[in-house]
Write a protein that holds these residues in place. Structure first.
Motif, PDB file in Angstrom:
ATOM      1  N   GLU A   8       4.341   9.894   9.743  1.00 16.94           N
ATOM      2  CA  GLU A   8       3.058   9.299   9.341  1.00 16.94           C
ATOM      3  C   GLU A   8       3.066   7.786   9.582  1.00 16.94           C
ATOM      4  OE1 GLU A   8       0.445  11.006   8.436  1.00 16.94           O
ATOM      5  OE2 GLU A   8      -0.851   9.286   7.988  1.00 16.94           O
ATOM      6  N   ILE A  44       6.567  -0.443  -8.776  1.00 15.71           N
ATOM      7  CA  ILE A  44       5.127  -0.211  -8.631  1.00 15.71           C
ATOM      8  C   ILE A  44       4.578   0.010 -10.032  1.00 15.71           C
ATOM      9  CG2 ILE A  44       3.380   1.320  -7.671  1.00 15.71           C
ATOM     10  CD1 ILE A  44       5.399   1.981  -5.446  1.00 15.71           C
ATOM     11  N   GLU A 100       1.711   3.428 -10.990  1.00 14.87           N
ATOM     12  CA  GLU A 100       2.200   4.567 -10.228  1.00 14.87           C
ATOM     13  C   GLU A 100       1.912   5.903 -10.919  1.00 14.87           C
ATOM     14  OE1 GLU A 100       6.734   5.126 -11.713  1.00 14.87           O
ATOM     15  OE2 GLU A 100       6.410   3.694 -10.109  1.00 14.87           O
ATOM     16  N   ILE A 148       3.986   2.101   2.073  1.00 17.71           N
ATOM     17  CA  ILE A 148       4.969   3.086   1.614  1.00 17.71           C
ATOM     18  C   ILE A 148       4.449   4.491   1.922  1.00 17.71           C
ATOM     19  CG2 ILE A 148       6.179   4.024  -0.399  1.00 17.71           C
ATOM     20  CD1 ILE A 148       5.449   1.154  -1.687  1.00 17.71           C
ATOM     21  N   PRO A 187       8.520   7.123  -4.070  1.00 24.68           N
ATOM     22  CA  PRO A 187       7.816   5.963  -4.646  1.00 24.68           C
ATOM     23  C   PRO A 187       8.328   5.607  -6.037  1.00 24.68           C
ATOM     24  CG  PRO A 187       6.422   7.912  -4.716  1.00 24.68           C
ATOM     25  CD  PRO A 187       7.662   8.315  -3.968  1.00 24.68           C
ATOM     26  N   THR A 188       9.155   6.443  -6.591  1.00 27.12           N
ATOM     27  CA  THR A 188       9.625   6.173  -7.950  1.00 27.12           C
ATOM     28  C   THR A 188      11.124   5.892  -8.003  1.00 27.12           C
ATOM     29  OG1 THR A 188       9.838   8.555  -8.262  1.00 27.12           O
ATOM     30  CG2 THR A 188       7.833   7.519  -9.081  1.00 27.12           C
ATOM     31  N   GLY A 210       4.065  12.154  -4.851  1.00 30.04           N
ATOM     32  CA  GLY A 210       5.453  11.850  -4.495  1.00 30.04           C
ATOM     33  C   GLY A 210       5.779  12.155  -3.052  1.00 30.04           C
ATOM     34  N   SER A 211       4.841  12.765  -2.359  1.00 29.03           N
ATOM     35  CA  SER A 211       5.111  13.055  -0.941  1.00 29.03           C
ATOM     36  C   SER A 211       3.808  13.311  -0.220  1.00 29.03           C
ATOM     37  CB  SER A 211       6.028  14.266  -0.817  1.00 29.03           C
ATOM     38  OG  SER A 211       5.269  15.452  -0.788  1.00 29.03           O
ATOM     39  N   LEU A 234       3.387  15.994   1.560  1.00 33.35           N
ATOM     40  CA  LEU A 234       3.355  17.434   1.876  1.00 33.35           C
ATOM     41  C   LEU A 234       2.154  18.097   1.236  1.00 33.35           C
ATOM     42  CD1 LEU A 234       7.135  18.313   1.508  1.00 33.35           C
ATOM     43  CD2 LEU A 234       5.836  17.831   3.579  1.00 33.35           C
ATOM     44  N   VAL A 251      11.774  18.124   5.044  1.00 34.96           N
ATOM     45  CA  VAL A 251      10.446  18.144   5.660  1.00 34.96           C
ATOM     46  C   VAL A 251       9.637  16.930   5.194  1.00 34.96           C
ATOM     47  CG1 VAL A 251       8.325  19.468   5.929  1.00 34.96           C
ATOM     48  CG2 VAL A 251      10.516  20.654   5.725  1.00 34.96           C
ATOM     49  N   SER A 252       9.756  16.631   3.921  1.00 34.90           N
ATOM     50  CA  SER A 252       8.987  15.534   3.351  1.00 34.90           C
ATOM     51  C   SER A 252       9.366  14.196   3.978  1.00 34.90           C
ATOM     52  CB  SER A 252       9.222  15.492   1.839  1.00 34.90           C
ATOM     53  OG  SER A 252       8.559  14.381   1.284  1.00 34.90           O
ATOM     54  N   ARG A 261       8.130  14.027   7.537  1.00 31.25           N
ATOM     55  CA  ARG A 261       6.672  13.853   7.541  1.00 31.25           C
ATOM     56  C   ARG A 261       6.306  12.389   7.264  1.00 31.25           C
ATOM     57  NH1 ARG A 261       2.522  13.121   8.327  1.00 31.25           N
ATOM     58  NH2 ARG A 261       0.529  13.710   7.425  1.00 31.25           N
ATOM     59  N   GLU A 270       0.843  -1.189   0.000  1.00 29.02           N
ATOM     60  CA  GLU A 270       0.000   0.000   0.000  1.00 29.02           C
ATOM     61  C   GLU A 270       0.883   1.246   0.000  1.00 29.02           C
ATOM     62  OE1 GLU A 270      -3.826  -1.330   2.646  1.00 29.02           O
ATOM     63  OE2 GLU A 270      -1.902  -1.067   3.655  1.00 29.02           O
ATOM     64  N   ILE A 271       0.331   2.300  -0.554  1.00 31.15           N
ATOM     65  CA  ILE A 271       1.065   3.566  -0.513  1.00 31.15           C
ATOM     66  C   ILE A 271       0.136   4.617   0.096  1.00 31.15           C
ATOM     67  CG2 ILE A 271       0.409   4.200  -2.881  1.00 31.15           C
ATOM     68  CD1 ILE A 271       3.359   5.384  -3.015  1.00 31.15           C
ATOM     69  N   PRO A 314       5.262   8.070   0.775  1.00 33.62           N
ATOM     70  CA  PRO A 314       6.074   8.730  -0.247  1.00 33.62           C
ATOM     71  C   PRO A 314       6.790   9.954   0.319  1.00 33.62           C
ATOM     72  CG  PRO A 314       3.761   9.234  -0.576  1.00 33.62           C
ATOM     73  CD  PRO A 314       3.821   8.223   0.531  1.00 33.62           C
ATOM     74  N   ALA A 315       8.001  10.145  -0.158  1.00 36.94           N
ATOM     75  CA  ALA A 315       8.764  11.300   0.311  1.00 36.94           C
ATOM     76  C   ALA A 315       9.647  11.806  -0.818  1.00 36.94           C
ATOM     77  CB  ALA A 315       9.617  10.913   1.512  1.00 36.94           C
ATOM     78  N   ILE A 316       9.859  13.102  -0.824  1.00 38.73           N
ATOM     79  CA  ILE A 316      10.826  13.694  -1.749  1.00 38.73           C
ATOM     80  C   ILE A 316      12.182  13.505  -1.083  1.00 38.73           C
ATOM     81  CG2 ILE A 316      11.568  15.830  -2.843  1.00 38.73           C
ATOM     82  CD1 ILE A 316       8.571  16.753  -2.317  1.00 38.73           C
TER      83      ILE A 316
END
Lengths: 104, 437
Positions: free
Chosen positions: B194, A93, A96, B174, B151-152, A101-102, A104, B186-187, B190, A69-70, B176-178
């Motif tokens: 989470e 994935i 996708e 997952i 994620p990529t 991507g985040s 935020l 920050v990403s 975070r 899961e994402i 996702p984060a930059i």
């Protein structure tokens, strides 16, 4: 003969025991039974416990369900889980395209 | 040959490149120059050549430090450190790039970025963020794996691939984060935060990214990220870059993995191995129990093999037989004895006769004894003609000297006595022998 009554007598369930501990205990039981210097009663008790622990471990190994899961931010900033497919060989994935991507 | 010409002259790429090369490499102030800069994108090639870039705040220059030249290098090259290099500017035609060909290098103190990191590190060490005692064990078998990364990127693929290979039914969440650039710190923080929410059921987190330049990995040296690693309530593994990279988050994590793949291997056990181990113990337990039962069986068999269990009647029969034999023998013995004794009784014809015989015998012996006795008696002697003189007191007179003339003597004969008076005394033996002379 019948001694299922009364929680004490029956074989206790390894409820809160961790997998690693269960595995270790299994090994100990195996060693104890192999050494063989315990009474027959105790051997049977240990054997029963071993059977229970082995079943517990096997169930624990298989209980997880392959699920990737994402986390994605939904409306109002609430984070939701989204199931994704992955290519097993590459770990990629596959759906996708519209993934954030985040968080935020 | 390419002198100025009014005509627009068309040059080939090689021609212009050659021209640039000649211009750049020909300048005296591009030769044997000292340049100061911070090392980044460092590559230690297996050939022994070292490739890197030098930079300061506003510019970058590529550099090459060939093996023949770097042989005498006496300090360790690291991303971020400031160095002084001596070299020439050269042009690499094949890539159309210029670089400084380094012939000598000296350390120039720690670079600015590195200095910032060192300062942050000191501060966080003081706060106890890197305290080994605060590290928690990674679960042996996670129920759900959390992954904080792009994620990529390559990292997420490597983690998923390795995790599923080792444990095909692993559950993965997952976040996702930059992972590079200004938003990255920050990403990342975070995403880690989470994944700590209990509703996801994550009990092990991998956070990181794949390899990149020193700068690319910089977010994992940022305070907010390092703190996010430390603050994670769920055990967390840092998985940043390659083996040589060592960002600060490695020290704040519960476990530092050299690469994302390695992190997945540390977090996820090999299910097949666990099954085999489990099976092994189960087999050992079953075998041990079977052998316990077998030993017991043998013991039981040994007991039941005893004759009493095999044929209990045989023993009884045998005892009965013995008893019968014995009583027969006893009876026989008794019968024999009685008969014998009876026979012995019958042999004695008349007990009275026997007694009479015995008495006669005794009587005869008695008479004989009496006769012998008579011979010895004084009366017997008297019968044979001897007499015994007695004095007045009745004592036997044995010698003539005991008698005086005129004394009266009593003389015992066999059939009476004589009362005599002594007329004369004649001493001397009467057979001519005189004992007392």
């Amino acid at each position: 003969m019948e001694k299922k009554k009364g929680g004490k007598g029956g074989p206790e369930k390894p409820v809160k025991i961790g997998f690693e501990k269960a595995l270790k205990e299994l090994e100990e039981i195996a060693t104890r039974l192999e050494e063989g210097d315990i009474s027959l009663d105790e051997s049977i008790r240990q054997f029963e416990k071993g059977v229970q622990l082995a079943r517990f471990c096997r169930e624990r190994l298989d209980e997880a369900e392959r699920k990737i899961e994402i986390l994605q931010k939904g409306e109002g900033g609430r984070v939701k889980r989204k199931k994704v497919d992955v290519e097993e060989d590459t770990g990629e994935i596959t759906n996708e395209d519209d993934l954030q991507g985040s968080l935020l | 040959m390419n002198d100025n010409s009014e005509q627009q002259k068309v040059l080939t790429v090689s021609e212009i490149t050659k021209s640039i090369k000649r211009t750049l490499e020909g300048r005296a102030d591009f030769n044997a120059i000292w340049v100061k800069g911070e090392i980044f994108n460092l590559t230690l090639h297996s050939s022994g050549h070292i490739y890197f870039s030098l930079r300061d705040d506003d510019a970058v220059i590529a550099a090459v430090f060939f093996r023949s030249a770097n042989r005498n290098l006496d300090f360790k090259l690291k991303e971020g450190i400031s160095v002084l290099v001596l070299g020439n500017i050269t042009v690499y035609e094949k890539r159309g790039s210029y670089q400084i060909n380094v012939s000598m290098m000296k350390p120039e103190g720690v670079g600015d970025l590195q200095k910032r990191i060192e300062l942050l590190k000191l501060k966080l060490v003081k706060e106890g963020l890197f305290d080994p005692a605060k590290k928690r064990p990674i679960p042996f078998l996670p129920r759900r794996l959390g992954v904080a990364t792009s994620p990529t990127g390559a990292a997420v693929r490597d983690i998923i691939k390795v995790a599923l290979r080792r444990y095909p039914n692993m559950e993965i969440v997952i976040a996702p984060a930059i992972v590079q650039g200004a938003d990255a710190p920050v990403s990342i923080a975070r995403a880690i935060e989470e994944l700590n929410r209990p509703e996801y059921g994550v009990d092990c987190i991998i956070a990181g990214r794949g390899g990149g330049s020193f700068e690319d990995l910089m977010p994992f040296n940022e305070e907010i990220v390092v703190r996010a690693f430390f603050d994670s309530r769920v055990p967390i593994i840092s998985a940043v870059g390659h083996q040589i990279d060592h960002p600060l988050c490695d020290d704040a994590a519960d476990l530092a993995a050299p690469t994302p793949s390695a992190a997945a291997e540390l977090a996820v056990p090999e299910k097949k191995e666990l099954k085999e181990e489990l099976e092994y113990y189960r087999l050992r337990i079953n075998t041990a129990m079977a052998s316990i039962m077998e030993r017991l069986d043998t013991r039981i068999a040994n007991v039941t093999r005893l004759r009493i269990f095999r044929d209990p009647y045989e023993i009884v029969n045998r005892a009965e037989q013995l008893l019968a034999d014995m009583s027969a023998r006893i009876l026989m013995c008794l019968r024999e004895k009685v008969a014998e004794n009876r026979r012995r009784l019958l042999i004695i014809p008349d007990i009275r006769l026997l007694i009479k015989n015995r008495l006669d015998n005794k009587l005869h012996s008695f008479v004989m004894a009496l006769k012998a006795l008579e011979q010895l008696s004084p009366l017997g002697v008297l019968q044979r003609g001897y007499a015994v003189p007695l004095d007045e007191t009745g004592a036997v007179v044995r010698s003539v000297r005991d008698v005086d003339v005129g004394e009266f003597l009593k003389v015992l004969m066999q059939d009476g006595s004589l009362e005599c008076s002594v007329d004369r005394i004649k001493p001397g033996g009467y057979h001519g022998k005189e004992k007392r002379g």
